[in-house]
Design a protein around this motif. Structure first.
Motif, short mmCIF file in Angstrom:
data_model
loop_
_atom_site.label_atom_id
_atom_site.label_comp_id
_atom_site.label_asym_id
_atom_site.label_seq_id
_atom_site.Cartn_x
_atom_site.Cartn_y
_atom_site.Cartn_z
N LEU A 425 3.42 -50.05 -34.28
CA LEU A 425 2.82 -51.04 -35.17
C LEU A 425 3.14 -50.72 -36.63
N ASP A 426 3.69 -51.71 -37.34
CA ASP A 426 3.89 -51.57 -38.77
C ASP A 426 2.99 -52.58 -39.49
N VAL A 427 3.08 -52.62 -40.82
CA VAL A 427 2.18 -53.48 -41.59
C VAL A 427 2.38 -54.95 -41.23
N ASP A 428 3.64 -55.38 -41.10
CA ASP A 428 3.89 -56.79 -40.75
C ASP A 428 3.31 -57.13 -39.39
N LEU A 450 -6.39 -52.31 -29.97
CA LEU A 450 -5.44 -51.36 -30.58
C LEU A 450 -5.38 -50.10 -29.72
N ASP A 451 -4.28 -49.95 -28.98
CA ASP A 451 -4.14 -48.85 -28.03
C ASP A 451 -3.61 -47.60 -28.72
N GLU A 452 -4.31 -46.48 -28.54
CA GLU A 452 -3.97 -45.19 -29.14
C GLU A 452 -3.97 -45.27 -30.67
N ILE A 453 -5.14 -45.36 -31.23
CA ILE A 453 -5.35 -45.61 -32.66
C ILE A 453 -4.80 -44.48 -33.53
N THR A 454 -4.72 -43.24 -33.00
CA THR A 454 -4.24 -42.12 -33.81
C THR A 454 -2.75 -42.21 -34.11
N GLU A 455 -2.04 -43.13 -33.42
CA GLU A 455 -0.60 -43.28 -33.65
C GLU A 455 -0.29 -44.19 -34.84
N LEU A 456 -1.32 -44.83 -35.42
CA LEU A 456 -1.09 -45.73 -36.56
C LEU A 456 -0.59 -44.95 -37.77
N ASN A 457 0.43 -45.48 -38.45
CA ASN A 457 0.86 -44.82 -39.67
C ASN A 457 -0.14 -45.13 -40.80
N GLU A 459 -0.08 -46.53 -43.73
CA GLU A 459 -0.10 -47.85 -44.36
C GLU A 459 -0.83 -48.86 -43.48
N VAL A 460 -0.58 -48.78 -42.18
CA VAL A 460 -1.25 -49.71 -41.25
C VAL A 460 -2.75 -49.39 -41.18
N GLN A 461 -3.09 -48.10 -41.22
CA GLN A 461 -4.50 -47.73 -41.23
C GLN A 461 -5.20 -48.34 -42.45
N GLU A 462 -4.54 -48.30 -43.59
CA GLU A 462 -5.15 -48.85 -44.81
C GLU A 462 -5.33 -50.37 -44.69
N LYS A 463 -4.35 -51.06 -44.09
CA LYS A 463 -4.45 -52.51 -43.92
C LYS A 463 -5.59 -52.86 -42.96
N LEU A 464 -5.72 -52.09 -41.86
CA LEU A 464 -6.80 -52.32 -40.91
C LEU A 464 -8.15 -52.02 -41.55
N LEU A 465 -8.21 -50.97 -42.36
CA LEU A 465 -9.45 -50.61 -43.03
C LEU A 465 -9.86 -51.70 -44.02
N GLU A 466 -8.88 -52.32 -44.67
CA GLU A 466 -9.15 -53.44 -45.58
C GLU A 466 -9.85 -54.57 -44.84
N TYR A 467 -9.36 -54.89 -43.64
CA TYR A 467 -9.97 -55.96 -42.86
C TYR A 467 -11.39 -55.59 -42.42
N LEU A 468 -11.57 -54.33 -41.94
CA LEU A 468 -12.89 -53.92 -41.46
C LEU A 468 -13.92 -53.89 -42.58
N ARG A 469 -13.46 -53.63 -43.81
CA ARG A 469 -14.41 -53.58 -44.93
C ARG A 469 -14.87 -54.98 -45.34
N ILE A 470 -13.89 -55.91 -45.51
CA ILE A 470 -14.24 -57.20 -46.14
C ILE A 470 -13.97 -58.41 -45.26
N SER A 504 -7.47 -41.68 -40.82
CA SER A 504 -8.35 -41.81 -41.98
C SER A 504 -9.80 -41.58 -41.57
N GLU A 505 -10.51 -40.75 -42.34
CA GLU A 505 -11.90 -40.45 -42.02
C GLU A 505 -12.76 -41.72 -42.10
N GLU A 506 -12.49 -42.57 -43.09
CA GLU A 506 -13.28 -43.80 -43.21
C GLU A 506 -12.99 -44.73 -42.05
N LEU A 507 -11.73 -44.81 -41.62
CA LEU A 507 -11.38 -45.64 -40.47
C LEU A 507 -12.05 -45.10 -39.21
N PHE A 508 -12.12 -43.79 -39.09
CA PHE A 508 -12.78 -43.16 -37.95
C PHE A 508 -14.25 -43.61 -37.85
N PHE A 509 -14.95 -43.56 -39.00
CA PHE A 509 -16.36 -43.95 -38.98
C PHE A 509 -16.53 -45.46 -38.73
#
Length: 664
Positions: A425-428, A450-457, A459-470, A504-509
């Motif tokens: 998975l990449d950002v696009d 999202l299968d095997e979340i620890t494999e996310l790079n 940049e993708v973690q940050e994009k997913l975290l953006e969605y989960l926040r707002i 990401s610790e924040e993504l983990f929580f």
């Protein structure tokens, strides 16, 4: 012997009194203390000398000399000892100065003796000297430690009674030195000894002298060096035989070791790499070796391009730590050029299959194990919420089945259930997945698994975290409001992934607000019978077969196996056992299960096992390919490089196929 009485001695005269007390010609028999001084009283008490302020009691008796240090006239004490010689104060002080001031020659000799004695005892080598009669006259501290005896215990003793094998008497009699002679002492200590005769100015041998050192540590060190060389040779052989490319650099980032697989992958020889900076093989990106040396932490799963052909690789690099210091780093490089193409094709095939699959519900989760029922209960509760869910469990334990059942049991069941592999998975891709599940026709959007979340790079973690926040993402400069439900899974240790910086610790929580752990199959053997019966019904329909049951022996075999691949592996074993069973058989026997569990089948290409009538061409081709691989491995004694060469495929392609058919 002359008896002396001291009157009113001062503290400066105390050292002189000690000199007198130590002589054999004079004895202090009394001390008169008209002015009491602590140091003088302590001196008198220590040596048992009568002392006090009354001169009459002290001076009575046999006194030959009176040393009068007082200010009074010395003649007043003649009445107490008329036969004594009374020395007045000024003469007493002169005597003290004489006693305390040795001659320059004496001082020089004493200084030399102390210096030689200090040198003699400070060297690490043991030293022993004997006189012309074989009596020990010299013995230093190092010799004392090696022989475990004190100097006092050996001085004046015959050398034969202390070290019978010293060889000093032979040197004494022959007058010839002996150098670097290996000896073993009576206590087992290995020493290297050199012995010399002591010859005076007249040419006469008056003694002998030995210098020796402990070589037990040297012998142990030599043995350890030999062992280290043997281990080094073995490690180099292991590294050179690896099919994975390996490179090693020192603490400065200069290459010190590469294996043949590295040369094949990069096109760079040892001469072009050894002693060169770690960046020598990089086509694009930063040196992971240098990053590891700087941070002292391992870095894994980095995509890079290396070598002359810009090969796409995944690099794992770890620091080499010795005694808490980083001495270098070792990198393992996986070529993924062909693997990426195969994975993309596989993902496309899986996507097509998922589109054709039926919807799974909680009824499809089979088992009566208490831990499984707890997990199902938690999943049913989670289905009624909108909070992100984390499914934790080993590979093959059924995380996707749980995710699909949660989606089906939720208010989003009419929306899409989209599964994506985080490894590719990449950002696009994450943006497309989130947008694909957006709200349509006023209905709730679907579920993104999202299968095997620890494999996310990152940049993708940050994009997913953006969605989960707002609840929205920014793409192409525009903010898009979304409402997709996130379900994540992981077979890895999430806490460790956070600690190592891979998650990401924040993504983990955010993702673990609801966490469900799915038990491994080996922890619920009581469920294997029911799962096997369900698999038989499903596979009979897929293969066009009619296997009704497994024998009790076969079931015992299944229940005693550890199942590292969990339910997914059980399905694979049952399908293989069905294919390898006798044509027309209605049961699976223990032999069928044993063959299916074996990593290498005994079937050969010419065995022509009977297959069911109703089979797809794809499944027949896969079975044929698997049998071909098994036979080729057996014929070439498992040598994968030779097998790949004979089959005309790359080594990476061979490993992919072996993993696909569970042959490694």
């Amino acid at each position: 012997m002359q008896n002396i009485v001291i009157i009113d001695a001062d503290e400066q005269s105390l050292h002189a009194l000690q000199v007198l007390q130590a002589t054999s010609d004079y004895q202090i028999v009394g001390i008169v203390e008209q002015t009491q001084k602590a140091s003088i009283s302590q001196f008198a008490t220590r040596y048992g000398i009568p002392h006090g302020p009354d001169p009459e009691s002290i001076l009575s008796g046999n006194v030959h000399i009176v040393l009068d240090f007082s200010e009074e006239c010395s003649t007043r004490y003649i009445q107490f000892c008329p036969n004594a010689t009374v020395v007045p104060k000024n003469i007493c002080h002169l005597l003290v100065k004489i006693l305390l001031k040795p001659s320059k020659e004496t001082q020089f000799l004493q200084s030399n003796v102390r210096m030689y004695q200090s040198i003699f005892n400070s060297v690490d080598e043991g030293m022993i000297g004997i006189d012309e009669f074989g009596i020990i006259t010299l013995f230093n501290d190092s010799a004392s430690k090696m022989l475990d005896v004190t100097v006092k215990e050996v001085i004046g003793k015959p050398i034969l009674s202390i070290i019978p094998s010293s060889g000093l008497l032979e040197v004494l009699h022959s007058g010839q030195p002996v150098s670097d002679d290996e000896l073993q002492l009576s206590n087992g200590l290995e020493i290297l000894s050199s012995r010399y005769p002591i010859i005076n100015q007249d040419g006469k041998t008056t003694g002998a002298f030995a210098v020796f050192k402990d070589i037990s540590g040297v012998i142990r060190t030599a043995e350890e060096i030999t062992d280290l060389k043997r281990v080094k040779t073995m490690l180099e052989a292991i590294i050179h035989s690896s099919d994975d490319a390996i490179s090693v650099v020192d603490s400065e980032g200069l290459g010190i070791l590469v294996n043949p697989a590295y040369t094949r992958l990069t096109g760079l020889t040892e001469r072009e790499v050894i002693g060169q900076p770690a960046t020598v093989d990089i086509s694009s990106g930063e040196s992971i070796h240098m990053k590891v040396l700087e941070t002292k932490r391992p870095v894994r799963g980095v995509n890079m391009q290396i070598g002359e052909k810009n090969r796409n690789v995944i690099v794992n690099v770890a620091p080499i730590i010795v005694d808490k210091e980083v001495k270098g780093s070792v990198g393992v490089i996986h070529d993924i050029t062909e693997m990426r193409s195969l994975m993309k094709e596989l993902d496309q095939a899986k996507a097509m299959i998922r589109d054709l699959e039926s919807t799974y519900t909680f009824d499809d989760i089979i088992g009566s194990n208490e831990d499984l029922l707890i997990a199902v209960g938690q999943a049913k509760i989670a289905a009624g919420s909108e909070i992100p869910i984390m499914l934790r469990g080993e590979p093959g334990s059924g995380k996707e089945l749980f995710a699909h059942a949660i989606h089906t049991g939720s208010r989003r069941s009419n929306g899409d259930f989209i599964r994506v592999s985080c490894a590719t998975l990449d950002v696009d891709s994450i943006e497309m997945a989130l947008i694909h599940t957006k709200i349509q026709d006023d209905k709730l959007s679907g579920t993104l698994f999202l299968d095997e979340i620890t494999e996310l790079n990152p940049e993708v973690q940050e994009k997913l975290l953006e969605y989960l926040r707002i609840g929205s993402i920014t793409t192409s400069g525009q903010s898009k409001q979304l409402g997709v439900r996130i379900i994540a899974s992981s077979a890895a240790n999430l806490e460790r992934a956070v600690h190592e910086g891979r998650l990401s610790e924040e993504l983990f929580f955010q993702l673990t607000r609801i966490s469900i752990r799915i038990p491994a199959l080996r922890t619920r053997p009581e469920d294997i019978l029911l799962i096997t019966e369900t698999l038989l019904a499903m596979l009979n329909q897929e293969f066009g077969m009619s296997i009704q049951r497994v024998t009790s022996k076969a079931m015992e075999r299944l229940q005693s196996y550890e199942w590292p691949g969990n339910v997914r592996e059980l399905e694979n074993v049952i399908s293989r056992a069905m294919i390898l069973s006798e044509s027309g058989s209605a049961v699976l026997n223990e032999e069928d299960i044993i063959r299916a569990l074996s990593s290498r089948s005994d079937h050969h290409l010419d065995s022509n096992p009977a297959l069911p009538d109703k089979r797809t061409l794809a499944s027949l081709m896969e079975d044929h390919e698997k049998l071909l691989l098994e036979a080729s491995l057996k014929e070439n004694n498992g040598q994968k490089v030779i097998v790949a060469d004979r089959l005309g495929i790359s080594l990476r392609s061979l490993y992919y196929k072996l993993e696909k058919y569970k042959l490694i």
